[in-house]
Design an enzyme around this catalytic site. Structure first.
Site, PDB file in Angstrom:
ATOM      1  N   HIS A 186       0.817  -1.212   0.000  1.00  0.00           N
ATOM      2  CA  HIS A 186       0.000   0.000   0.000  1.00  0.00           C
ATOM      3  C   HIS A 186       0.857   1.271   0.000  1.00  0.00           C
ATOM      4  CE1 HIS A 186      -3.396   2.516   1.869  1.00  0.00           C
ATOM      5  NE2 HIS A 186      -3.880   2.062   0.737  1.00  0.00           N
ATOM      6  N   LYS A 188       3.176   4.502  -0.950  1.00  0.00           N
ATOM      7  CA  LYS A 188       3.223   5.512  -2.015  1.00  0.00           C
ATOM      8  C   LYS A 188       4.414   6.415  -1.783  1.00  0.00           C
ATOM      9  CE  LYS A 188      -1.466   4.714  -1.530  1.00  0.00           C
ATOM     10  NZ  LYS A 188      -2.223   4.354  -0.326  1.00  0.00           N
ATOM     11  N   ASP A 193      16.204  11.827  -8.339  1.00  0.00           N
ATOM     12  CA  ASP A 193      17.654  12.025  -8.267  1.00  0.00           C
ATOM     13  C   ASP A 193      18.230  11.676  -6.899  1.00  0.00           C
ATOM     14  OD1 ASP A 193      17.751  12.727 -10.900  1.00  0.00           O
ATOM     15  OD2 ASP A 193      18.008  14.884 -10.567  1.00  0.00           O
ATOM     16  N   HIS A 423      -9.209  10.753   1.828  1.00  0.00           N
ATOM     17  CA  HIS A 423      -8.201   9.725   1.627  1.00  0.00           C
ATOM     18  C   HIS A 423      -6.932   9.997   2.435  1.00  0.00           C
ATOM     19  CE1 HIS A 423      -5.490   7.003  -0.712  1.00  0.00           C
ATOM     20  NE2 HIS A 423      -6.594   6.291  -0.783  1.00  0.00           N
ATOM     21  N   LYS A 425      -4.141  10.398   5.502  1.00  0.00           N
ATOM     22  CA  LYS A 425      -3.705   9.623   6.660  1.00  0.00           C
ATOM     23  C   LYS A 425      -2.723  10.520   7.419  1.00  0.00           C
ATOM     24  CE  LYS A 425      -4.279   6.598   3.005  1.00  0.00           C
ATOM     25  NZ  LYS A 425      -5.680   6.375   3.087  1.00  0.00           N
ATOM     26  N   ASP A 430       0.296  17.542  19.432  1.00  0.00           N
ATOM     27  CA  ASP A 430       0.611  18.778  20.173  1.00  0.00           C
ATOM     28  C   ASP A 430       1.119  19.891  19.265  1.00  0.00           C
ATOM     29  OD1 ASP A 430      -0.187  17.875  22.662  1.00  0.00           O
ATOM     30  OD2 ASP A 430       1.799  17.129  23.217  1.00  0.00           O
TER      31      ASP A 430
END
Length: 537
Positions: A186, A188, A193, A423, A425, A430
């Site tokens: 999952h 991404k 470079d 979508h 996450k 704090d």
């Protein structure tokens, strides 16, 4: 005449029976892998005289930065996320590595792939690592561009069934080899470079870049540069060189590997498409200016890459992840506030008990997740329902996204017919520490899939992202979910019960049913919530 579905199903079953039987025999369900390939590594930064444009930009950005720190900036809108990727593809001079779960060949997917092919033409080494879940329809294009000497494509944890086989065959394979194929990559991340990386929640598809007609995601990526990009490159290499990553050329049919035809199709598309305006998108001539507009400055701070190892997909008894454990430890140290924005939310009772103890000692906990109306996976919502009540009982301030809660960009805007979906996450601790990645707060992310994310110790960046999350709590973007006490008459007299209600809607200030969700969605969510799917959500 085309054979009936029943005949095609029987033919598929006959073709699959030999290895299906082997998989189902006790002790024989082992993971299938392709031929072992030679290890490859990220390309090292060359001497000063051979530096690329991105190398020089990195050197200028980190001049005077404290040792060991990495530069970081948030890519908040889908437009910025798309244009940053396109600009860096044009500016890269040595290597581009892409690891993603989904890559649709829609407007953004074909445009990005065409620009990666152009980068390979000018000598940039391009490596693309795709999870094999969503490649069934698009494999032929990826197999074709893999013929380029500078562009390689590998599939992670692949199916045996390929395009040309039927969905029936693939479904049978999934059922027969469920323990392996149910575990997915999952992650991404994009690395340019070896010195720049983009990590977050976005896959490659129009839904993530404000371009889809039906549904567009609210999401977040971080752009980072410096030491953490080297860590990102090393993590990519571990996946790329793992036994789970199989060259697409070892899987695809020979007839699908026609580079010249794929090149013409991508060039025709780029010349004719109008969804992504040419005047605004980064081109070879405007990439530098576009990049400076999107990311005028990086904030330099300690940044840590959190990533599961590729072998997690082969662990039959894994119960957690290194990322989840780190976030749990950070949560225990909170003193004032926890902000959470996550697409799929299904927490065990032990975790909601921990959150209740945080609230008891004065920590304010606020969360934004999908409503039933905006969730793109109804099964995920069914797993959230029981968590929702426990969170409210724990004192968590809970919000659910409204279908109209869109982000927007300077040039790209969601269609009027499009509904919003969440979508992201993201966790902010704090207003000092920040996590952005691919990990949802559900059993699938923690136990089954591999995930990645960045943990950042940068109060200015954390505060910026916190302000973005707070906008999501506004009634224009979300409903507030609460528990309301009501008296119910019974044979033994009136009793008090608590029901879940949704507030903050100008049209209907109080709702007692899942707002703006169709009857079919409500029924499906109700049915799925009664199935034993907790570990798969």
């Amino acid at each position: 005449m085309r054979p009936s579905l029943a005949i095609r199903a029987r033919r598929a079953l006959v073709r699959l029976l030999p290895w299906t039987a082997a998989l189902l025999l006790p002790g024989c369900a082992t993971s299938w892998r392709g031929p072992r390939t030679a290890d490859e590594a990220a390309l090292a930064r060359p001497p000063l005289g051979e530096r690329t444009v991105l190398d020089h930009r990195l050197d200028r950005q980190r001049a005077g930065a404290p040792a060991g720190t990495s530069g970081v900036a948030a890519l908040a809108t889908g437009e910025d996320a798309l244009y940053a990727r396109l600009a860096m593809i044009e500016l890269a001079g040595r290597s581009i590595d892409v690891q993603t779960y989904i890559w649709d060949l829609d407007h953004s997917g074909r445009l990005i792939l065409g620009r990666l092919l152009a980068a390979a033409d000018r000598g940039v080494r391009v490596r693309v690592l795709l999870d094999d879940t969503a490649t069934f329809r698009n494999e032929r294009m990826f197999a074709a561009v893999d013929r380029h000497p500078n562009l390689q494509v590998r599939l992670f944890n692949p199916f045996r069934t390929r395009p040309g086989d039927t969905w029936v065959e693939r479904t049978i394979e999934f059922a027969a080899d469920f323990r392996r194929l149910n575990r997915r990559m999952h992650n991404k991340q994009w690395i340019f470079d070896g010195g720049w990386t983009i990590v977050g929640g976005r896959n490659v598809a129009d839904h993530y870049f404000l371009l889809a007609e039906d549904l567009n995601f609210r999401d977040l990526d971080l752009l980072a540069a410096g030491p953490v990009a080297a860590d990102s490159s090393a993590a990519f290499d571990r996946y790329w060189n793992s036994r789970w990553a199989v060259p697409i050329g070892d899987l695809a049919h020979a007839r699908d590997r026609r580079l010249a035809r794929a090149r013409r199709a991508l060039e025709r598309f780029e010349a004719s498409q109008e969804r992504i305006p040419y005047a605004s998108r980064p081109t070879p001539e405007t990439a530098g200016a576009a990049f400076d507009r999107i990311v005028p400055e990086l904030y330099w701070a300690p940044v840590e890459l959190l990533v599961d190892e590729p072998g997690k997909v082969g662990e039959s008894e894994s119960t957690t992840s290194v990322i989840a454990e780190r976030l749990r430890g950070e949560t225990a140290l909170l003193g004032e506030e926890l902000l959470v924005e996550v697409a799929y939310l299904a927490l065990p009772e032990a975790t909601t008990d921990e959150l209740a103890r945080l609230v008891e000692r004065g920590v304010r906990v606020r969360m934004l997740t999908n409503s039933l109306a905006t969730n793109d996976v109804v099964a995920a919502h069914s797993g959230y329902v029981s968590t929702r009540r426990r969170l409210l009982e724990a004192g968590v301030e809970l919000h659910e996204l409204r279908p109209g809660g869109h982000d927007t960009g300077r040039f790209l805007h969601p269609s009027r017919r499009s509904r919003a979906s969440l979508h992201s996450k993201v966790l902010v601790f704090d207003r000092r520490h920040l996590f952005v990645g691919s990990l949802n707060l559900d059993p699938r992310s923690v136990v089954l899939n591999t995930e990645i994310g960045l943990f950042v110790d940068a109060p200015p960046v954390a505060a910026e992202v916190a302000r973005r999350l707070e906008r999501g709590y506004d009634p224009a973007y979300s409903w507030k979910v609460e528990l309301q006490t009501q008296q119910v008459r019974t044979s033994g007299g009136p009793i008090e019960r608590q029901r879940v209600v949704w507030t903050g809607d100008p049209e209907r200030p109080l709702r007692t049913r899942e707002p703006r969700a169709s009857t079919w969605r409500r029924l499906l969510a109700w049915l799925l919530a009664r199935l034993p799917l907790e570990s798969q959500i």
